[in-house]
Write a protein that holds these residues in place. Structure first.
Motif: not given
Length: 233
Positions: A23-49
């Protein structure tokens, strides 16, 4: 009549989406799996938290290294805390029975969470934890009511609380601004979208060559077609 049918279809899908999001409004997020810099930052957050409790057992570290533009040594030194070999999958050391005892439920594997829940849901979920003294972990979530997971990113976001109108307001500030925290969560969701379908990168790369082939084939086939039809007429 067509207008009424269209309105019904739109309302049906909107109702289903709201039901899926609690029932909550979902905020939109931009996804670009070709953005290696974003994926690297996301991987760092994933393995740490995330990886301390949640596995991603369909993803191998060496595959991730190749797709994210990292060397095996970079992954081993910075992103491998629960495995010894670069060819292993992203598993956790925590036993399922311990997780059940501590959290009341075994934390799910996150390999395909972006495909089952959706990236907008994940983006909203990770940004809408709030203080709730009635819950064992002291927090609740707008997108997932009575969730058993604690707010693991509170050190970055701080804590939110509900006001009299049910809106989230800042209760305790974190070191990150709202923009910085949203960017961190966006990178994490982008990484989750990548591990949900890593082969998509190869398909996207192949698609460019397929389109190029079709364009070259058209340059040959169209004049040939005109020549054939000229003889027929």
């Amino acid at each position: 009549m067509r207008t009424l049918v269209l309105a019904f279809i739109v309302s049906l899908f909107s109702t289903q989406a709201m039901a899926a999001s609690g029932g909550v409004h979902l905020d939109s997020v931009e996804i670009d799996i070709t953005d290696q810099a974003s994926l690297q930052r996301g991987a760092k957050t994933f393995v740490n938290y995330c990886l301390s409790c949640h596995s991603a057992s369909y993803m191998r570290y060496n595959r991730m290294a190749k797709d994210l533009g990292l060397s095996d040594e970079q992954v081993e030194n910075n992103l491998m805390f629960a495995s010894d070999k670069i060819g292993e999958t992203m598993t956790v050391a925590m036993r399922a029975e311990d997780a059940q005892k501590w959290f009341g439920v075994t934390p799910p594997d996150l390999s395909v969470i972006s495909r089952s829940r959706g990236t907008d849901w994940l983006y909203t979920y990770l940004r809408t934890f709030y203080l709730d003294e009635s819950r064992p972990m002291g927090t609740n979530n707008l997108a997932f009511k009575d969730v058993g997971m604690p707010h693991v990113l509170w050190e970055q976001q701080g804590y939110m609380a509900k006001d009299d109108h049910g809106e989230l307001v800042e209760a305790t500030a974190g070191p990150m601004s709202t923009y910085e925290y949203n960017q961190m969560v966006g990178d994490l969701v982008n990484f989750l979208a990548y591990i949900g379908e890593p082969s998509k990168l190869q398909r996207m790369e192949l698609a460019k060559w397929v389109l190029l082939y079709l364009a070259l084939f058209f340059l040959v086939a169209y004049p040939l077609k005109k020549a054939f039809w000229r003889d027929i007429h």
